[in-house]
Structure formats: C-alpha cells, structure tokens
Design a protein around this motif. Structure first.
Motif, PDB file in Angstrom:
ATOM      1  N   UNK A 227       0.814  -1.309  -0.269  1.00 56.67           N
ATOM      2  CA  UNK A 227      -0.479  -0.055   0.298  1.00 56.67           C
ATOM      3  C   UNK A 227       1.003   1.062   0.135  1.00 56.67           C
ATOM      4  N   UNK A 228       0.226   2.160  -0.583  1.00 59.31           N
ATOM      5  CA  UNK A 228       0.964   3.544  -0.539  1.00 59.31           C
ATOM      6  C   UNK A 228      -0.181   4.866   0.042  1.00 59.31           C
ATOM      7  N   UNK A 229       0.302   5.438   0.511  1.00 60.77           N
ATOM      8  CA  UNK A 229      -0.931   6.392   0.828  1.00 60.77           C
ATOM      9  C   UNK A 229      -0.187   7.558   0.258  1.00 60.77           C
ATOM     10  N   UNK A 230      -0.768   8.619  -0.057  1.00 64.24           N
ATOM     11  CA  UNK A 230      -0.540   9.880  -0.946  1.00 64.24           C
ATOM     12  C   UNK A 230      -0.871  10.758   0.117  1.00 64.24           C
ATOM     13  N   UNK A 231      -0.407  11.503  -0.002  1.00 63.56           N
ATOM     14  CA  UNK A 231      -0.882  13.365   1.167  1.00 63.56           C
ATOM     15  C   UNK A 231      -0.354  14.553   0.410  1.00 63.56           C
ATOM     16  N   UNK A 232      -0.370  15.306   0.751  1.00 62.15           N
ATOM     17  CA  UNK A 232       0.746  17.250   0.357  1.00 62.15           C
ATOM     18  C   UNK A 232      -0.390  17.297  -0.572  1.00 62.15           C
ATOM     19  N   UNK A 233       0.087  17.549  -2.143  1.00 62.09           N
ATOM     20  CA  UNK A 233      -0.722  18.134  -2.842  1.00 62.09           C
ATOM     21  C   UNK A 233       0.009  17.488  -4.077  1.00 62.09           C
ATOM     22  N   UNK A 234      -1.680  16.210  -3.604  1.00 68.94           N
ATOM     23  CA  UNK A 234      -1.678  15.386  -4.007  1.00 68.94           C
ATOM     24  C   UNK A 234      -3.032  15.512  -5.656  1.00 68.94           C
ATOM     25  N   UNK A 235      -2.630  17.111  -6.171  1.00 70.12           N
ATOM     26  CA  UNK A 235      -3.782  17.195  -7.068  1.00 70.12           C
ATOM     27  C   UNK A 235      -3.135  17.298  -8.210  1.00 70.12           C
ATOM     28  N   UNK A 236      -1.426  17.633  -8.153  1.00 76.55           N
ATOM     29  CA  UNK A 236      -0.215  17.922  -8.547  1.00 76.55           C
ATOM     30  C   UNK A 236      -0.153  15.982  -9.426  1.00 76.55           C
ATOM     31  N   UNK A 237      -0.731  15.276  -8.975  1.00 77.82           N
ATOM     32  CA  UNK A 237      -0.302  13.836  -9.276  1.00 77.82           C
ATOM     33  C   UNK A 237      -1.029  13.647 -10.803  1.00 77.82           C
ATOM     34  N   UNK A 238      -0.393  13.304 -11.856  1.00 77.74           N
ATOM     35  CA  UNK A 238      -0.910  12.381 -12.991  1.00 77.74           C
ATOM     36  C   UNK A 238      -0.665  11.026 -12.834  1.00 77.74           C
ATOM     37  N   UNK A 239      -0.078  10.389 -12.452  1.00 76.58           N
ATOM     38  CA  UNK A 239       0.009   9.114 -12.356  1.00 76.58           C
ATOM     39  C   UNK A 239       1.133   8.517 -11.658  1.00 76.58           C
ATOM     40  N   UNK A 240       0.585   6.823 -10.329  1.00 72.51           N
ATOM     41  CA  UNK A 240       2.190   6.809  -9.572  1.00 72.51           C
ATOM     42  C   UNK A 240       2.409   5.527 -10.180  1.00 72.51           C
ATOM     43  N   UNK A 241       2.912   4.870  -9.529  1.00 78.05           N
ATOM     44  CA  UNK A 241       3.474   3.319 -10.146  1.00 78.05           C
ATOM     45  C   UNK A 241       4.542   2.832  -8.972  1.00 78.05           C
ATOM     46  N   UNK A 242       5.291   1.762  -9.204  1.00 76.09           N
ATOM     47  CA  UNK A 242       6.449   1.277  -8.081  1.00 76.09           C
ATOM     48  C   UNK A 242       7.023   0.725  -8.840  1.00 76.09           C
ATOM     49  N   UNK A 243       8.223   1.174  -8.102  1.00 73.52           N
ATOM     50  CA  UNK A 243       9.350   0.964  -8.606  1.00 73.52           C
ATOM     51  C   UNK A 243      10.081  -0.129  -7.970  1.00 73.52           C
ATOM     52  N   UNK A 244      10.480  -0.984  -8.300  1.00 73.33           N
ATOM     53  CA  UNK A 244      11.804  -2.205  -7.836  1.00 73.33           C
ATOM     54  C   UNK A 244      13.340  -1.733  -7.973  1.00 73.33           C
ATOM     55  N   UNK A 245      13.899  -2.285  -6.986  1.00 74.07           N
ATOM     56  CA  UNK A 245      15.506  -2.416  -7.233  1.00 74.07           C
ATOM     57  C   UNK A 245      16.255  -3.339  -5.920  1.00 74.07           C
ATOM     58  N   UNK A 246      16.916  -4.124  -6.437  1.00 71.45           N
ATOM     59  CA  UNK A 246      17.593  -5.246  -6.431  1.00 71.45           C
ATOM     60  C   UNK A 246      18.721  -4.975  -6.108  1.00 71.45           C
ATOM     61  N   UNK A 247      19.211  -5.314  -4.965  1.00 73.84           N
ATOM     62  CA  UNK A 247      21.490  -5.229  -4.883  1.00 73.84           C
ATOM     63  C   UNK A 247      21.955  -4.886  -6.158  1.00 73.84           C
ATOM     64  N   UNK A 248      22.953  -4.344  -6.066  1.00 75.80           N
ATOM     65  CA  UNK A 248      23.557  -4.307  -8.137  1.00 75.80           C
ATOM     66  C   UNK A 248      22.773  -3.718  -9.115  1.00 75.80           C
ATOM     67  N   UNK A 249      21.337  -4.095  -8.823  1.00 76.62           N
ATOM     68  CA  UNK A 249      20.544  -3.682 -10.472  1.00 76.62           C
ATOM     69  C   UNK A 249      19.579  -2.003 -10.485  1.00 76.62           C
ATOM     70  N   UNK A 250      19.390  -1.569 -11.382  1.00 73.90           N
ATOM     71  CA  UNK A 250      19.170   0.230 -11.517  1.00 73.90           C
ATOM     72  C   UNK A 250      17.407  -0.090 -10.957  1.00 73.90           C
ATOM     73  N   UNK A 251      16.857   1.101 -10.687  1.00 76.23           N
ATOM     74  CA  UNK A 251      15.972   1.163  -9.816  1.00 76.23           C
ATOM     75  C   UNK A 251      14.918   0.415 -11.812  1.00 76.23           C
ATOM     76  N   UNK A 252      13.655  -0.299 -11.618  1.00 75.85           N
ATOM     77  CA  UNK A 252      13.341  -0.745 -12.343  1.00 75.85           C
ATOM     78  C   UNK A 252      11.526  -0.416 -12.415  1.00 75.85           C
ATOM     79  N   UNK A 253      11.121   0.334 -12.931  1.00 77.80           N
ATOM     80  CA  UNK A 253       8.829   0.345 -13.235  1.00 77.80           C
ATOM     81  C   UNK A 253       9.135  -0.660 -13.187  1.00 77.80           C
ATOM     82  N   UNK A 254       7.632  -1.475 -12.268  1.00 78.23           N
ATOM     83  CA  UNK A 254       6.989  -2.313 -12.164  1.00 78.23           C
ATOM     84  C   UNK A 254       5.605  -2.733 -12.261  1.00 78.23           C
ATOM     85  N   UNK A 255       4.846  -0.706 -12.719  1.00 75.87           N
ATOM     86  CA  UNK A 255       3.990  -0.975 -12.558  1.00 75.87           C
ATOM     87  C   UNK A 255       3.172   0.230 -12.622  1.00 75.87           C
ATOM     88  N   UNK A 256       2.910   1.061 -12.740  1.00 72.11           N
ATOM     89  CA  UNK A 256       1.767   1.778 -12.895  1.00 72.11           C
ATOM     90  C   UNK A 256       0.446   2.545 -13.506  1.00 72.11           C
TER      91      UNK A 256
END
Length: 123
Positions: free
Chosen positions: A21-50
């Motif tokens: 879960x990811x709870x958003x607060x603050x200036x949420x009106x500015x958000x167009x999209x949200x997603x999940x990235x993941x990063x394993x040791x030694x790897x780049x951060x990758x977009x998993x879902x949006x």
C-alpha cells in the motif's frame, strides 16, 4: 510537495502473495500517475507497474499476469497486489508519483518517492 508512505512488505515463500500500500498526502492534485519501482542490490531501479489518473496501466514484462496495481481515490492510496511471487521478485519496492502525461517514465522523471518497503521471496 507530495508525501508517500508505503507499507505491506515482508518475507513470503515462493508462490505466495503480498499486497503493498502507498498512502499519498500533500499536493496530490499535482499527481498525474503513480507507480511502483523496485531495486535489487546491484541493479538499476525499474518500473514494475503504473497507473494514471484516467486508469491507464502499465506492467513490466516480468510481472504481467502476476501483479496488479489499483488506486482507491477516496483514500488517496495506491496498491500493488503481488501474486505467484518468485525469488527474483526480491527487492526494495518504492512507491512513486509524477506529473505530466506519460504513464511510463524513467526514475529520473519521478517527482516524489516513498521510503521503500522490502519484499523478500524465499525459494
């Protein structure tokens, strides 16, 4: 500014499920999209879902058919349902939010990050 707080990570056996879960607060009106990235040791951060405000979704090839992302706009919360987990899904998972028109963006284009939650899948 947008603040993002993740929860729901943990240790699970291969084949199991977790929901982040990811709870958003603050200036949420500015958000167009949200997603999940993941990063394993030694790897780049990758977009998993949006998911965009309009409901368009994106899934990385490695998680298609296993992961689902969805939003509860009344609660300003983003979710990632992860099923049929594999050891290679082990990583730190980060919630992200960005403005603009694209559902898929590089990590450098993300406007706000959560603190991350660890997902570990044992074989």
């Amino acid at each position: 500014q947008v603040q993002l707080v993740e929860s729901g990570g943990g240790l699970v056996q291969a084949g199991g499920s977790l929901r982040l879960s990811c709870a958003a607060s603050g200036s949420i009106f500015s958000i167009n999209a949200m997603g999940w990235y993941r990063q394993a040791p030694g790897n780049e951060r990758e977009l998993v879902a949006a998911i965009s405000n309009g409901g368009r979704t994106y899934y990385g090839d490695s998680v298609k058919g296993r992961f689902t992302t969805f939003r509860d706009n009344a609660k300003n919360t983003l979710y990632l349902q992860m099923n049929s987990l594999k050891p290679e899904d082990t990583a730190m998972y980060y919630c992200a939010a960005w403005s603009g028109s694209r559902v898929v963006v590089t990590a450098s284009a993300v406007g706000s990050w959560g603190q991350g939650t660890q997902v570990t899948v044992s074989s």
